[in-house]
Motif scaffolding. Structure first.
Motif, PDB file in Angstrom:
ATOM      1  N   GLU A 101      35.118  41.464  45.620  1.00  0.00           N
ATOM      2  CA  GLU A 101      35.929  40.325  46.024  1.00  0.00           C
ATOM      3  C   GLU A 101      36.493  39.631  45.074  1.00  0.00           C
ATOM      4  O   GLU A 101      37.996  39.599  45.065  1.00  0.00           O
ATOM      5  CB  GLU A 101      34.942  39.121  46.455  1.00  0.00           C
ATOM      6  N   ARG A 105      40.816  39.791  44.643  1.00  0.00           N
ATOM      7  CA  ARG A 105      41.561  38.471  44.538  1.00  0.00           C
ATOM      8  C   ARG A 105      42.444  38.600  43.278  1.00  0.00           C
ATOM      9  O   ARG A 105      43.682  38.038  43.373  1.00  0.00           O
ATOM     10  CB  ARG A 105      40.609  37.215  44.036  1.00  0.00           C
ATOM     11  N   SER A 176      43.834  41.255  52.864  1.00  0.00           N
ATOM     12  CA  SER A 176      42.878  40.530  53.509  1.00  0.00           C
ATOM     13  C   SER A 176      42.893  40.899  55.002  1.00  0.00           C
ATOM     14  O   SER A 176      42.463  39.966  55.934  1.00  0.00           O
ATOM     15  CB  SER A 176      43.182  39.042  53.401  1.00  0.00           C
TER      16      SER A 176
END
Length: 205
Positions: A101, A105, A176
């Motif tokens: 993650e 990001r 995403s």
């Protein structure tokens, strides 16, 4: 050239953890050294002694994430393993890093800031992809020396291996549009990618 990561004391680790959270939250441009010092609960003197500038802190934060996922290794550490096991282990480490993650990001943040703050993209590439590629090139040169692979250009082969590991769901995850795969799905992906890759680099093909 692959550089060794500096030893981290407790304060350095504390600073890097706080910086990681803030860079993920705010991006490179909006992050300040004052905020990092405040969040890490250290003095500005302590912060600047270890990281003289925000650029230094940013690259150290990226490099630390790579190290944390095992992507800062010596190629000799795999000398007792057969080719497939070496590539499975390295591929798994790389996938665990880029599919995390935090890495997703960071990638999104860098892409979002690239036009407005190109320095952030340059620092990211230097601390992440360039260092990661250098580690893999050294490994593939070692594999060539051991006679486990037969390639004229180990650097090209290493980059193609990394490209193969960035296939699968990664492109969708980066925007995403896909959830993070399960551990079983990750293992299956790495194994299939490695087996396909080996067919192209194995001696005597």
């Amino acid at each position: 050239m692959v550089t060794e990561a500096p030893a981290k004391d407790a304060k350095t680790a504390q600073i890097l953890e706080a910086a990681r959270d803030i860079f993920l939250e705010l991006g490179y441009a909006a992050t300040s050294m004052d905020l990092v010092a405040q969040r890490a609960r250290v003095s500005k003197t302590t912060l600047y002694t270890r990281f003289p500038s925000k650029d230094d802190l940013y690259t150290a934060t990226i490099s630390n994430e790579c190290e944390r996922h095992g992507m800062r290794f010596s190629p000799e550490c795999f000398d007792d393993l057969p080719l497939r096991e070496v590539l499975i282990r390295v591929g798994t480490r790389f996938v665990e890093l880029i599919w995390s993650e935090a890495a997703i990001r960071v990638h999104q943040s860098v892409m979002g800031e690239a036009q407005r703050v190109p320095e952030a993209a340059r620092l990211f590439v230097k601390a992440g992809p360039e260092q990661g590629t250098a580690v893999l090139v050294a490994l593939f040169e070692r594999l060539t020396q051991r006679g486990l692979i037969a390639v004229d250009d180990p650097a090209f082969a290493a980059r193609q291996f990394l490209a193969a590991m960035q296939g699968g769901p990664y492109c969708l995850m980066a925007v995403s549009l896909a959830p993070s795969p399960t551990a079983e799905e990750r293992s299956a992906f790495v194994a299939k990618a490695v087996d396909l890759f080996i067919r192209g680099v194995a001696p005597g093909r």
